[in-house]
Design a protein around this motif. Structure first.
Motif, PDB file in Angstrom:
ATOM      1  N   LEU A 126       0.629  -1.272  -0.377  1.00 24.10           N
ATOM      2  CA  LEU A 126      -0.581   0.180   0.242  1.00 24.10           C
ATOM      3  C   LEU A 126       1.223   1.283  -0.273  1.00 24.10           C
ATOM      4  O   LEU A 126       1.429   1.196   0.061  1.00 24.10           O
ATOM      5  CB  LEU A 126      -0.940  -0.217   1.215  1.00 24.10           C
ATOM      6  N   VAL A 127       0.625   2.606  -0.209  1.00 23.52           N
ATOM      7  CA  VAL A 127       1.275   3.631  -0.284  1.00 23.52           C
ATOM      8  C   VAL A 127       0.307   4.419   0.389  1.00 23.52           C
ATOM      9  O   VAL A 127      -0.940   4.835   0.222  1.00 23.52           O
ATOM     10  CB  VAL A 127       1.181   4.397  -2.016  1.00 23.52           C
ATOM     11  N   ILE A 128       1.096   5.246   1.423  1.00 25.17           N
ATOM     12  CA  ILE A 128       0.930   6.569   1.993  1.00 25.17           C
ATOM     13  C   ILE A 128       0.835   7.935   1.563  1.00 25.17           C
ATOM     14  O   ILE A 128       2.740   8.316   1.161  1.00 25.17           O
ATOM     15  CB  ILE A 128       1.138   6.663   2.991  1.00 25.17           C
ATOM     16  N   VAL A 129       0.326   8.852   1.156  1.00 27.19           N
ATOM     17  CA  VAL A 129       0.862   9.695   0.313  1.00 27.19           C
ATOM     18  C   VAL A 129       0.795  11.267   1.689  1.00 27.19           C
ATOM     19  O   VAL A 129      -0.441  11.086   2.732  1.00 27.19           O
ATOM     20  CB  VAL A 129      -0.054  10.482  -0.620  1.00 27.19           C
ATOM     21  N   GLU A 163      -2.657  15.800  -7.163  1.00 26.37           N
ATOM     22  CA  GLU A 163      -4.274  15.124  -7.559  1.00 26.37           C
ATOM     23  C   GLU A 163      -3.063  13.852  -8.363  1.00 26.37           C
ATOM     24  O   GLU A 163      -3.616  12.753  -7.811  1.00 26.37           O
ATOM     25  CB  GLU A 163      -4.488  16.355  -8.616  1.00 26.37           C
ATOM     26  N   GLN A 164      -1.992  13.752  -8.491  1.00 25.22           N
ATOM     27  CA  GLN A 164      -1.133  12.759  -8.861  1.00 25.22           C
ATOM     28  C   GLN A 164      -0.804  11.697  -8.358  1.00 25.22           C
ATOM     29  O   GLN A 164      -0.904  10.451  -7.999  1.00 25.22           O
ATOM     30  CB  GLN A 164      -0.208  13.440 -10.191  1.00 25.22           C
ATOM     31  N   ARG A 165      -0.158  11.979  -6.975  1.00 27.47           N
ATOM     32  CA  ARG A 165      -0.059  11.792  -5.531  1.00 27.47           C
ATOM     33  C   ARG A 165      -0.855  11.223  -5.079  1.00 27.47           C
ATOM     34  O   ARG A 165      -1.314   9.726  -4.897  1.00 27.47           O
ATOM     35  CB  ARG A 165       1.097  12.732  -4.774  1.00 27.47           C
ATOM     36  N   ARG A 166      -2.259  11.788  -5.296  1.00 29.31           N
ATOM     37  CA  ARG A 166      -3.580  11.191  -4.508  1.00 29.31           C
ATOM     38  C   ARG A 166      -4.232  10.255  -5.570  1.00 29.31           C
ATOM     39  O   ARG A 166      -4.432   9.064  -4.336  1.00 29.31           O
ATOM     40  CB  ARG A 166      -4.172  12.357  -4.136  1.00 29.31           C
ATOM     41  N   LYS A 167      -4.176  10.648  -6.393  1.00 26.54           N
ATOM     42  CA  LYS A 167      -4.776   8.922  -7.178  1.00 26.54           C
ATOM     43  C   LYS A 167      -3.700   7.977  -6.811  1.00 26.54           C
ATOM     44  O   LYS A 167      -4.572   6.822  -6.996  1.00 26.54           O
ATOM     45  CB  LYS A 167      -3.857   9.200  -8.616  1.00 26.54           C
ATOM     46  N   THR A 168      -2.308   7.774  -6.583  1.00 23.43           N
ATOM     47  CA  THR A 168      -2.025   6.915  -5.809  1.00 23.43           C
ATOM     48  C   THR A 168      -1.792   6.406  -4.434  1.00 23.43           C
ATOM     49  O   THR A 168      -1.405   5.270  -4.034  1.00 23.43           O
ATOM     50  CB  THR A 168      -0.242   6.803  -6.355  1.00 23.43           C
ATOM     51  N   ALA A 169      -2.506   7.081  -3.892  1.00 21.21           N
ATOM     52  CA  ALA A 169      -2.203   6.964  -2.455  1.00 21.21           C
ATOM     53  C   ALA A 169      -3.684   5.360  -2.018  1.00 21.21           C
ATOM     54  O   ALA A 169      -5.070   5.823  -2.582  1.00 21.21           O
ATOM     55  CB  ALA A 169      -3.218   8.178  -1.729  1.00 21.21           C
ATOM     56  N   ASP A 170      -3.100   4.801  -0.909  1.00 25.19           N
ATOM     57  CA  ASP A 170      -4.258   4.035  -0.135  1.00 25.19           C
ATOM     58  C   ASP A 170      -4.184   4.656   1.003  1.00 25.19           C
ATOM     59  O   ASP A 170      -5.644   4.618   1.589  1.00 25.19           O
ATOM     60  CB  ASP A 170      -3.384   2.465  -0.149  1.00 25.19           C
ATOM     61  N   ILE A 171      -3.960   5.651   1.761  1.00 26.50           N
ATOM     62  CA  ILE A 171      -3.755   6.142   2.510  1.00 26.50           C
ATOM     63  C   ILE A 171      -3.319   7.479   2.723  1.00 26.50           C
ATOM     64  O   ILE A 171      -2.380   7.881   2.424  1.00 26.50           O
ATOM     65  CB  ILE A 171      -3.355   5.818   3.572  1.00 26.50           C
ATOM     66  N   VAL A 172      -4.041   8.387   2.628  1.00 26.79           N
ATOM     67  CA  VAL A 172      -3.130  10.054   3.079  1.00 26.79           C
ATOM     68  C   VAL A 172      -3.430  10.933   4.149  1.00 26.79           C
ATOM     69  O   VAL A 172      -4.719  10.309   5.011  1.00 26.79           O
ATOM     70  CB  VAL A 172      -4.582  10.789   1.986  1.00 26.79           C
TER      71      VAL A 172
END
Length: 202
Positions: A126-129, A163-172
């Motif tokens: 998973l990805v955290i932004v 916006e691009q980063r948030r699209k990759t996020a599982d958790i912000v």
């Protein structure tokens, strides 16, 4: 093992979030730190950088003049691509070695500034932004890091958009908050990570 990608724009406070996750028990693999190690004096990485950009990117003691190199590459996308082609494979190899040395039940957090830009989300469970307003980024870079506004904007423009980063996020993680609130949010994130880590081993 739960593999987590942690990213965020320059000045978003990603390092603070990674520090708090380590306090909770995460194993941290810091791509920025590794990127400095692979171009330390005497390394093949530094030799390759000097071959590409010239002796002008060295300080008097023979180490890499990072501000000088930054001013060159962040103003020229082609030169930035040349630098990335040298450094990223070296960082990737070292990161994989560190990950393989972590305990089997660890939550391993990879702090990767350019995760979104380099399309690396699929490498992680998973990805955290870490996210802040653009105005907050600019203020922190100028006020806390001493950049000029033009330099700060160039660094920000060289990265993905919010916006691009948030699209990759599982958790912000919203970091437009005081430190005490950020600490509370990171503890909540840690609870979620450990829950997912347990699920992955069941």
């Amino acid at each position: 093992m739960l593999k987590v990608g942690l990213t965020g724009g320059i000045g978003a406070g990603k390092s603070e979030v990674s520090r708090l996750l380590v306090e909770c028990g995460a194993v941290l693999i810091d791509a920025d730190r590794i990127a400095r190690e692979v171009v330390a004096p005497g390394t093949p990485g530094l030799t390759a950088v000097v071959d590409a950009f010239g002796e002008e990117v060295l300080t008097a003691d023979g180490s890499l003049d990072r501000p000088r190199l930054g001013s060159i590459v962040f103003a020229d996308p082609e030169k930035l691509a040349v630098l990335n082609a040298i450094v990223h494979p070296l960082v990737g190899a070292r990161s994989r070695a560190l990950e393989s040395a972590a305990p089997e039940d660890a939550v391993v957090v990879h702090d990767v500034p350019l995760l979104t830009e380099n399309g690396l989300a699929a490498l992680y469970d998973l990805v955290i932004v870490v996210d802040v307003a653009t105005e907050t980024q600019l203020d922190r870079l100028v006020r806390l890091r001493g950049m000029t506004e033009d330099d700060a904007r160039a660094r920000m423009a060289a990265q993905a958009t919010r916006e691009q980063r948030r699209k990759t996020a599982d958790i912000v993680v919203d970091n437009d908050v005081p430190l005490a609130e950020l600490e509370r949010r990171v503890k909540d994130v840690w609870a979620e990570l450990t829950r997912r880590g347990r699920q992955s081993t069941e």
